[in-house]
Design a protein around this motif. Structure first.
Motif, PDB file in Angstrom:
ATOM      1  N   ASN A 193       0.843  -1.187   0.000  1.00 62.31           N
ATOM      2  CA  ASN A 193       0.000   0.000   0.000  1.00 62.31           C
ATOM      3  C   ASN A 193       0.883   1.243   0.000  1.00 62.31           C
ATOM      4  N   THR A 194       0.654   2.165  -0.934  1.00 66.18           N
ATOM      5  CA  THR A 194       1.406   3.413  -0.967  1.00 66.18           C
ATOM      6  C   THR A 194       0.443   4.585  -0.835  1.00 66.18           C
ATOM      7  N   THR A 195       0.829   5.586  -0.076  1.00 62.92           N
ATOM      8  CA  THR A 195      -0.053   6.733   0.125  1.00 62.92           C
ATOM      9  C   THR A 195      -0.012   7.666  -1.088  1.00 62.92           C
ATOM     10  N   ASN A 196      -1.090   8.473  -1.218  1.00 61.43           N
ATOM     11  CA  ASN A 196      -1.167   9.451  -2.312  1.00 61.43           C
ATOM     12  C   ASN A 196      -0.937   8.806  -3.675  1.00 61.43           C
ATOM     13  N   SER A 197      -1.583   7.686  -3.902  1.00 57.00           N
ATOM     14  CA  SER A 197      -1.408   6.975  -5.176  1.00 57.00           C
ATOM     15  C   SER A 197      -2.577   7.231  -6.116  1.00 57.00           C
TER      16      SER A 197
ATOM     17  N   TYR B 268      -4.008   5.151  -9.291  1.00 55.69           N
ATOM     18  CA  TYR B 268      -3.926   3.942 -10.110  1.00 55.69           C
ATOM     19  C   TYR B 268      -4.601   4.189 -11.451  1.00 55.69           C
TER      20      TYR B 268
ATOM     21  N   ASP C  55      -6.433  -0.532   0.606  1.00 60.00           N
ATOM     22  CA  ASP C  55      -6.169   0.841   0.186  1.00 60.00           C
ATOM     23  C   ASP C  55      -7.463   1.466  -0.335  1.00 60.00           C
TER      24      ASP C  55
ATOM     25  N   SER D 205      -6.419   5.764  -1.945  1.00 61.74           N
ATOM     26  CA  SER D 205      -5.844   6.076  -3.255  1.00 61.74           C
ATOM     27  C   SER D 205      -6.939   6.207  -4.316  1.00 61.74           C
TER      28      SER D 205
END
Length: 226
Positions: A36-40, A42, A66, A69
């Motif tokens: 999980n990455t923040t401010n993503s 997709y 997530d 995002s």
């Protein structure tokens, strides 16, 4: 830092062109990712006739957990919008034509209305301007020998030419000074080893210094997480 996670590599050139108009640091990564990455944001290809297409969206929302995002889908099918909205996957947009124009409009909406609500640590150092989302920060460490502080995020390490006390005044209530040398983001803490006096953010990122009077505050916070 904004992370564009793309399935179609041809979108990279379009994103670079659009982002030239914004003062945001960003990365472009290839889908899939396993963390999980923040401010993503997709950007995913969608074909309603393929089970795999829906599983990609479910992977982001349910496997990665997530829900913050942004997901934008690209499809050749012009009749799928209502179906996907009914499934409640929080899809921002479904683009089926005029890719560059529609993507530009979506990115403008995201940056000006959605991500803009996030709080940032803003400063300049050695002629570079930094704009770091507070939610990305794990901890801040005092580097008194060089009269600066180290700011640790999942992907990067930054340096800020301020005292740890002055930086604390710029942060929100999720941050506490856990010792004379460290500020931690309580929202990033996975667990605290009382015996070893170590704060774990993940397997690689740890803080080994917690003052006696801050242990109780840290423990109480972790006990009351919903």
């Amino acid at each position: 830092m904004i992370n564009f996670i793309i399935e179609d590599l041809s979108l990279k050139e379009i994103i670079d062109k659009i982002m030239m108009n914004y003062n945001y640091r960003y990365n472009i990564k290839e889908y899939p990712i396993e963390t999980n990455t923040t401010n993503s944001i997709y950007l995913i290809n969608y074909n309603p006739n393929e089970i795999l297409s829906l599983s990609k969206i479910r992977h982001i929302r349910y496997d990665l957990k997530d829900w913050s995002s942004i997901i934008i889908l690209f499809t050749k099918n012009k009749k799928i919008k209502n179906d996907l909205y009914d499934k409640k996957y929080l899809i921002l947009d479904i683009i089926n034509s005029n890719i560059e124009l529609n993507l530009k409009e979506d990115i403008n909406l995201i940056l000006n209305n959605i991500f803009s609500s996030n709080k940032y640590l803003n400063y300049s150092y050695k002629n570079i301007y930094y704009n770091i989302p507070l939610q990305d920060i794990y901890y801040i460490e005092n580097d008194s020998a060089n009269k600066r502080c180290l700011i640790k995020t999942f992907e990067d390490t930054f340096y800020m030419p301020e005292s740890i006390s002055k930086i604390l005044n710029q942060l929100d209530k999720n941050f506490i000074k856990c010792s004379r040398s460290y500020i931690i983001n309580l929202k990033k803490v996975r667990y605290f080893s009382i015996k070893n006096n170590i704060i774990y953010f993940n397997k690689e990122i740890k803080v080994y210094e917690v003052s006696r009077n801050k242990k109780k505050e840290l423990i109480n916070f972790l006990r009351n997480i919903d």
